[in-house]
Enzyme design. Structure first.
Site, mmCIF file in Angstrom:
data_model
loop_
_atom_site.group_PDB
_atom_site.id
_atom_site.type_symbol
_atom_site.label_atom_id
_atom_site.label_comp_id
_atom_site.label_asym_id
_atom_site.label_seq_id
_atom_site.Cartn_x
_atom_site.Cartn_y
_atom_site.Cartn_z
ATOM 1 N N CYS A 1 43.572 31.860 44.853
ATOM 2 C CA CYS A 1 43.825 31.059 46.068
ATOM 3 C C CYS A 1 44.960 30.065 45.974
ATOM 4 C CB CYS A 1 42.536 30.230 46.286
ATOM 5 S SG CYS A 1 40.957 31.436 46.721
ATOM 6 N N HIS B 1 43.671 21.189 49.664
ATOM 7 C CA HIS B 1 43.170 22.360 49.340
ATOM 8 C C HIS B 1 41.657 22.462 49.749
ATOM 9 C CE1 HIS B 1 42.209 26.199 47.587
ATOM 10 N NE2 HIS B 1 41.260 25.739 46.971
ATOM 11 N N GLU C 1 38.737 17.473 43.742
ATOM 12 C CA GLU C 1 40.319 17.021 44.185
ATOM 13 C C GLU C 1 40.420 15.497 45.089
ATOM 14 O OE1 GLU C 1 43.601 19.122 47.591
ATOM 15 O OE2 GLU C 1 41.333 19.496 47.588
ATOM 16 N N LYS D 1 41.605 23.948 56.592
ATOM 17 C CA LYS D 1 40.556 25.191 56.535
ATOM 18 C C LYS D 1 39.349 24.856 57.230
ATOM 19 C CE LYS D 1 41.796 26.455 51.717
ATOM 20 N NZ LYS D 1 42.795 25.474 51.549
ATOM 21 N N HIS E 1 39.121 29.736 54.656
ATOM 22 C CA HIS E 1 39.968 29.809 53.563
ATOM 23 C C HIS E 1 40.717 31.526 53.487
ATOM 24 C CE1 HIS E 1 41.464 29.753 49.699
ATOM 25 N NE2 HIS E 1 40.204 29.441 48.928
ATOM 26 N N PHE F 1 40.622 30.421 41.536
ATOM 27 C CA PHE F 1 39.673 30.692 40.608
ATOM 28 C C PHE F 1 40.716 30.877 39.189
ATOM 29 C CE2 PHE F 1 35.913 32.883 42.956
ATOM 30 C CZ PHE F 1 35.805 31.485 43.411
#
Length: 437
Positions: free
Chosen positions: A177, A321, A332, A352, A357, A423
């Site tokens: 991502c 994010h 975050e 998002k 996403h 990831f």
């Protein structure tokens, strides 16, 4: 010193096709999320057996309405059939971005000085699935001859290079991502280090497939409690957040050295923004979960700031994010507190909440939203935010930033960060700034 500026933008998102449509709908606080029950193959393709029923899908219809139909972007539909959908999205967004930048290189010199850095987190998931099923059920001769070329994640960059004759850097990132932001950051470094004068950069993804959604659902990554109200499914930073929404789309930017842009006649008012710094790091923690203290995110942001010679107190906006997962948003936010605790004027939002996403395309699309925030002095909202940091385990005292809840707002943005994590423990951050002489 080589300065790098943004001169062209192109978008394909669940909010629409084209920058004008996507940005207009984003600032109007609209949602591009839909229910899988609305899909024509809901009963036959396997969607009905998946507990998560919310996705972010590029709307279908004529381009004149800001929607997607293949014939609007390819002279011959047979050409499009040779390309996976993620490549089609990339070519469409590239056409918009290069037209916007007024850079369609014709001479060998122009083509050689122009490079491509476009990645995809997964490549063509649909072709992987359909060919695997065909091979299993009917054998060798049912595998498509173009299966492998359609599958590969670097084929967006390859097809862009071929279509426009771009003979410079040909680069493709695949870092989950963080792919889109890594692509733009790498392109920035190529320009800074003299590998090219112009770069077409971004990320693209088209993985709306029952098996993909099932995989994320089995991993307990996607939201499962908003099937009746898909527009309320993505709730970054909110106490009720419980998973991300799988989406698709593409973001492409044209970057170039300032000297090159001015020499070819780009007007200063047509420069969207400048990239000042790029930061990246690794968590070295877990294959899917971030480190709880958000240290990797903090280090990526700090590197971007340090390389920009910008202090945390100068940042006006952060496009987070924040995917609407319990651990990710909390980590975050820990990083925000570590770096920006003395800067309560900073606005932080997760777009998002409007588009879901986009996996490998997320950072590229969100970079464009960040750049538009700088150019238009408008900050997009975090939708569905009722009570930040109210989930069990959150530290309410840490969730005290301006998360721009539910309504976009006007704000002068001189310096902004865009974050993307993924990831494997990958983290990236880019510092954008309003262009000044």
């Amino acid at each position: 010193m080589t300065r790098v500026v943004v001169t062209g933008l192109g978008l394909v998102t669940p909010l629409g096709v084209g920058v004008k449509t996507s940005w207009k709908n984003l600032i109007a606080n609209k949602s591009g999320l839909i229910s899988t029950t609305k899909l024509s193959d809901y009963e036959t393709a396997g969607w009905s057996g998946i507990p998560s029923k919310v996705i972010g899908k590029v709307p279908e219809g004529p381009l004149s309405e800001g929607k997607w139909q293949t014939q609007d972007h390819f002279e011959h539909v047979s050409d499009a059939r040779r390309m996976a959908l993620f490549v089609q999205y990339a070519l469409a967004a590239t056409q918009e971005a290069m037209t916007d930048a007024k850079w369609l290189p014709k001479t060998e010199e122009e083509q050689t000085e122009t490079g491509v850095a476009v990645g995809s987190g997964i490549g063509s998931f649909n072709d992987s699935y359909s060919n695997a099923v065909a091979f299993h059920e009917r054998g060798f001769k049912r595998v498509q001859p173009l299966f492998i070329p359609k599958l590969l994640s670097n084929m967006a960059a390859g097809n862009i290079s071929i279509k426009y004759g771009l003979r410079g850097v040909n680069h493709s990132v695949s870092s989950a991502c963080a792919t889109g932001l890594h692509s733009i950051g790498d392109a920035y470094n190529f320009l800074k280090n003299g590998y090219a004068n112009v770069m077409v950069a971004g990320g693209t993804e088209a993985s709306i497939n029952p098996l993909a959604l099932a995989g994320f659902a089995r991993a307990k990554s996607v939201v499962v409690d908003s099937n009746e109200s898909p527009e309320k499914a993505c709730r970054p930073f909110d106490g009720s957040r419980n998973g991300f929404v799988l989406s698709e789309g593409c973001g492409i930017v044209v970057l170039e050295t300032l000297d090159h842009a001015l020499a070819r006649g780009v007007k200063e008012e047509d420069i969207y923004a400048e990239i000042l710094g790029y930061g990246l790091s690794g968590d070295a923690h877990h294959i899917t979960a971030p480190s709880e203290d958000g240290d990797g995110a903090r280090r990526a942001m700090k590197m971007a700031l340090d390389r920009s010679n910008v202090s945390p107190e100068q940042i006006d906006y952060i496009n987070a994010h924040a995917t609407s997962t319990l651990l990710g948003d909390r980590a975050e936010n820990h990083a925000f507190n570590a770096l920006f605790n003395n800067n309560k004027k900073v606005s932080i939002s997760s777009t998002k909440s409007s588009i879901g996403h986009l996996l490998g395309a997320a950072g590229a699309v969100e970079s464009i939203f960040t750049v538009k925030s700088i150019k238009d002095s408008k900050v997009p909202a975090t939708l569905n935010l009722q009570e930040a940091g109210s989930h069990e385990g959150d530290n309410r005292k840490e969730f005290e930033f301006d998360y721009v809840p539910n309504q976009s707002k006007d704000k002068l943005v001189n310096y902004a960060l865009c974050n993307s994590f993924g990831f494997g423990g990958v983290n990236s951050s880019i510092c954008f700034a309003k262009y000044k002489k």
